[in-house]
Scaffold this motif. Sequence first.
Motif, PDB file in Angstrom:
ATOM      1  N   ASP A  56     -10.417 -55.385  12.531  1.00  0.00           N
ATOM      2  CA  ASP A  56      -9.776 -56.561  11.943  1.00  0.00           C
ATOM      3  C   ASP A  56      -8.793 -55.962  10.991  1.00  0.00           C
ATOM      4  OD1 ASP A  56     -11.350 -58.291  13.161  1.00  0.00           O
ATOM      5  OD2 ASP A  56     -13.019 -58.173  11.577  1.00  0.00           O
ATOM      6  N   TYR A  57      -8.122 -54.784  11.077  1.00  0.00           N
ATOM      7  CA  TYR A  57      -7.261 -54.128  10.223  1.00  0.00           C
ATOM      8  C   TYR A  57      -5.863 -53.936  11.009  1.00  0.00           C
ATOM      9  CZ  TYR A  57     -10.880 -53.899   6.627  1.00  0.00           C
ATOM     10  OH  TYR A  57     -11.796 -54.269   5.834  1.00  0.00           O
ATOM     11  N   TYR A  58      -4.726 -54.256  10.215  1.00  0.00           N
ATOM     12  CA  TYR A  58      -3.589 -53.668  11.070  1.00  0.00           C
ATOM     13  C   TYR A  58      -3.271 -52.088  10.335  1.00  0.00           C
ATOM     14  CZ  TYR A  58      -2.200 -58.374  12.229  1.00  0.00           C
ATOM     15  OH  TYR A  58      -2.260 -59.815  12.888  1.00  0.00           O
ATOM     16  N   ILE A  59      -2.838 -51.460  11.219  1.00  0.00           N
ATOM     17  CA  ILE A  59      -2.234 -50.009  10.700  1.00  0.00           C
ATOM     18  C   ILE A  59      -0.877 -50.006  10.243  1.00  0.00           C
ATOM     19  CG2 ILE A  59      -2.480 -47.566  11.192  1.00  0.00           C
ATOM     20  CD1 ILE A  59      -5.132 -48.973  11.260  1.00  0.00           C
ATOM     21  N   VAL A  60      -0.750 -49.998   8.885  1.00  0.00           N
ATOM     22  CA  VAL A  60       0.656 -50.076   8.649  1.00  0.00           C
ATOM     23  C   VAL A  60       1.227 -48.798   7.866  1.00  0.00           C
ATOM     24  CG1 VAL A  60       2.361 -51.377   7.037  1.00  0.00           C
ATOM     25  CG2 VAL A  60       0.282 -52.373   8.073  1.00  0.00           C
ATOM     26  N   PRO A  61       2.281 -48.154   8.303  1.00  0.00           N
ATOM     27  CA  PRO A  61       2.677 -46.822   7.966  1.00  0.00           C
ATOM     28  C   PRO A  61       3.101 -46.805   6.554  1.00  0.00           C
ATOM     29  CG  PRO A  61       3.714 -47.343  10.188  1.00  0.00           C
ATOM     30  CD  PRO A  61       3.132 -48.660   9.682  1.00  0.00           C
ATOM     31  N   GLU A  62       2.922 -45.810   5.887  1.00  0.00           N
ATOM     32  CA  GLU A  62       3.353 -45.978   4.548  1.00  0.00           C
ATOM     33  C   GLU A  62       5.012 -46.063   4.185  1.00  0.00           C
ATOM     34  OE1 GLU A  62       3.950 -41.108   3.565  1.00  0.00           O
ATOM     35  OE2 GLU A  62       1.846 -41.918   3.393  1.00  0.00           O
ATOM     36  N   VAL A  63       5.548 -45.701   5.147  1.00  0.00           N
ATOM     37  CA  VAL A  63       7.132 -45.711   5.104  1.00  0.00           C
ATOM     38  C   VAL A  63       7.401 -47.167   4.953  1.00  0.00           C
ATOM     39  CG1 VAL A  63       7.634 -45.824   7.469  1.00  0.00           C
ATOM     40  CG2 VAL A  63       9.407 -45.174   5.868  1.00  0.00           C
ATOM     41  N   ASP A  64       6.684 -48.150   5.690  1.00  0.00           N
ATOM     42  CA  ASP A  64       6.683 -49.612   5.674  1.00  0.00           C
ATOM     43  C   ASP A  64       6.372 -50.154   4.149  1.00  0.00           C
ATOM     44  OD1 ASP A  64       7.553 -49.288   8.242  1.00  0.00           O
ATOM     45  OD2 ASP A  64       6.239 -51.061   8.670  1.00  0.00           O
ATOM     46  N   ILE A  65       5.361 -49.593   3.639  1.00  0.00           N
ATOM     47  CA  ILE A  65       5.115 -49.904   2.203  1.00  0.00           C
ATOM     48  C   ILE A  65       6.218 -49.526   1.130  1.00  0.00           C
ATOM     49  CG2 ILE A  65       3.350 -49.434   0.086  1.00  0.00           C
ATOM     50  CD1 ILE A  65       2.234 -51.100   2.763  1.00  0.00           C
ATOM     51  N   GLU A  66       6.652 -48.300   1.424  1.00  0.00           N
ATOM     52  CA  GLU A  66       7.833 -47.899   0.523  1.00  0.00           C
ATOM     53  C   GLU A  66       8.880 -48.686   0.572  1.00  0.00           C
ATOM     54  OE1 GLU A  66       8.482 -43.869   1.849  1.00  0.00           O
ATOM     55  OE2 GLU A  66       6.536 -42.932   0.825  1.00  0.00           O
ATOM     56  N   GLN A  67       9.668 -49.284   1.991  1.00  0.00           N
ATOM     57  CA  GLN A  67      10.367 -50.169   2.177  1.00  0.00           C
ATOM     58  C   GLN A  67      10.267 -51.557   1.265  1.00  0.00           C
ATOM     59  OE1 GLN A  67      10.747 -50.137   6.458  1.00  0.00           O
ATOM     60  NE2 GLN A  67      11.862 -48.416   6.491  1.00  0.00           N
ATOM     61  N   HIS A  68       9.180 -52.078   1.391  1.00  0.00           N
ATOM     62  CA  HIS A  68       8.789 -53.410   0.823  1.00  0.00           C
ATOM     63  C   HIS A  68       8.844 -53.280  -0.567  1.00  0.00           C
ATOM     64  CE1 HIS A  68       8.239 -56.160   4.184  1.00  0.00           C
ATOM     65  NE2 HIS A  68       8.176 -55.128   4.860  1.00  0.00           N
ATOM     66  N   ALA A  69       8.569 -52.239  -0.876  1.00  0.00           N
ATOM     67  CA  ALA A  69       8.494 -51.850  -2.615  1.00  0.00           C
ATOM     68  C   ALA A  69       9.976 -51.637  -3.112  1.00  0.00           C
ATOM     69  CB  ALA A  69       7.687 -50.531  -2.986  1.00  0.00           C
ATOM     70  N   ALA A  70      10.805 -51.072  -2.226  1.00  0.00           N
ATOM     71  CA  ALA A  70      12.095 -51.178  -2.718  1.00  0.00           C
ATOM     72  C   ALA A  70      12.742 -52.360  -2.810  1.00  0.00           C
ATOM     73  CB  ALA A  70      12.674 -50.239  -1.868  1.00  0.00           C
ATOM     74  N   LYS A  71      12.328 -53.406  -1.621  1.00  0.00           N
ATOM     75  CA  LYS A  71      12.996 -54.575  -1.414  1.00  0.00           C
ATOM     76  C   LYS A  71      12.593 -55.499  -3.149  1.00  0.00           C
ATOM     77  CE  LYS A  71      11.645 -58.831   0.895  1.00  0.00           C
ATOM     78  NZ  LYS A  71      10.683 -59.558   1.559  1.00  0.00           N
ATOM     79  N   LEU A  72      11.520 -55.261  -3.324  1.00  0.00           N
ATOM     80  CA  LEU A  72      10.973 -55.949  -4.515  1.00  0.00           C
ATOM     81  C   LEU A  72      11.160 -55.346  -5.950  1.00  0.00           C
ATOM     82  CD1 LEU A  72       7.090 -56.593  -3.544  1.00  0.00           C
ATOM     83  CD2 LEU A  72       9.148 -58.417  -3.402  1.00  0.00           C
ATOM     84  N   PHE A  73      11.305 -54.078  -6.081  1.00  0.00           N
ATOM     85  CA  PHE A  73      11.675 -53.578  -7.531  1.00  0.00           C
ATOM     86  C   PHE A  73      12.684 -52.686  -7.310  1.00  0.00           C
ATOM     87  CE2 PHE A  73       6.791 -53.996  -6.907  1.00  0.00           C
ATOM     88  CZ  PHE A  73       6.732 -54.831  -7.922  1.00  0.00           C
ATOM     89  N   GLY A  74      13.583 -52.499  -6.228  1.00  0.00           N
ATOM     90  CA  GLY A  74      14.580 -51.372  -6.516  1.00  0.00           C
ATOM     91  C   GLY A  74      14.256 -50.135  -5.902  1.00  0.00           C
ATOM     92  N   SER A  75      15.459 -49.384  -5.907  1.00  0.00           N
ATOM     93  CA  SER A  75      15.170 -48.156  -5.444  1.00  0.00           C
ATOM     94  C   SER A  75      14.889 -46.954  -6.563  1.00  0.00           C
ATOM     95  CB  SER A  75      16.549 -47.290  -5.064  1.00  0.00           C
ATOM     96  OG  SER A  75      17.500 -47.496  -5.895  1.00  0.00           O
ATOM     97  N   GLY A  76      14.617 -45.770  -6.418  1.00  0.00           N
ATOM     98  CA  GLY A  76      14.221 -44.872  -7.456  1.00  0.00           C
ATOM     99  C   GLY A  76      12.664 -44.865  -7.920  1.00  0.00           C
ATOM    100  N   LEU A  77      11.910 -45.625  -6.976  1.00  0.00           N
ATOM    101  CA  LEU A  77      10.525 -45.586  -7.235  1.00  0.00           C
ATOM    102  C   LEU A  77       9.611 -44.319  -6.823  1.00  0.00           C
ATOM    103  CD1 LEU A  77       9.709 -49.192  -5.789  1.00  0.00           C
ATOM    104  CD2 LEU A  77       9.784 -48.662  -8.348  1.00  0.00           C
ATOM    105  N   THR A  78       8.601 -43.835  -7.706  1.00  0.00           N
ATOM    106  CA  THR A  78       7.810 -42.864  -7.278  1.00  0.00           C
ATOM    107  C   THR A  78       6.681 -43.318  -6.936  1.00  0.00           C
ATOM    108  OG1 THR A  78       8.960 -41.515  -8.917  1.00  0.00           O
ATOM    109  CG2 THR A  78       6.812 -40.685  -8.154  1.00  0.00           C
TER     110      THR A  78
END
Length: 269
Positions: free
Chosen positions: A141-163
């Motif tokens: 019952d779980y999707y396997i989502v690569p961490e790179v996708d998490i980083e891309q969506h984080a940048a979409k919301l908050f911009g670049s330069g995130l750690t």
Amino acid sequence: MSKKNKRPEANKNGDIIEMLDSALDEDISEISEMSEVEESTSEAARSGSKSAFHFILGLIFIVLAAIGLVSTVSFVSDKVKNIIDNTDQKNEFAKFIYPIVICDPPGFDANTKLKNETIISAAVWDIILYEDKSRYELDFDYYIVPEVDIEQHAAKLFGSGLTINHMTIASADISFYYDEEISSYRIPENPKFFTYSPYIDSISKVGESYTLTVGYVSPTPAWLTLTSDEAPSPEKYVDYVVQKRGNSYTLVAIKQSEKQAEGNNESGL
């Protein structure tokens, strides 16, 4: 004898001719009068028919004009109302910030001050709400989502330069498990947990920067606050500062709002 008989006969013939002439004169006059009466009646009938036709035609045009006027007024009224209350723009902003509102993060004035948990959780919710998840592998019952996708969506919301320090986000209601061996997150297929939905109360703009006064509505079915005709009653208000960059937006700050919810004197931030 013969002369006496011829004269009266001539007189008789003349009388007959005179009577015929008189009769013919009277008949022609009467026929002419009757013809005039018939023509007058026919013209009156034709005139009446034309008047009735013109009346009906005029009535049809009046009805069509009235329908067109009502439709035009309704269309213009809807457009004016939409422009006045910025419905489309409000819905666009609400959709953008929805994944962040669900996380109910503390205030910040730079993305470098964002908590790691906020970045990851908001990015995961953005994937849950808007991503085409059919491209991800489903493990039970779980999707396997690569961490790179998490980083891309984080940048979409908050911009670049995130750690981002990738980690498991666990809570009593919902958890996102990080699998370090495959550098991926396990995200529930059908999460049922929602904390708040956004209600955009007002928008102010300075240049390409927008300040949104956001009402936190809890809990409602997804998107109810975006489609309801009646304004909801938020539990609290928070100001979101959003920067427009090209055709997209980036959240640059969250701060306490001057607007207070009814019966609540605390900001909740």
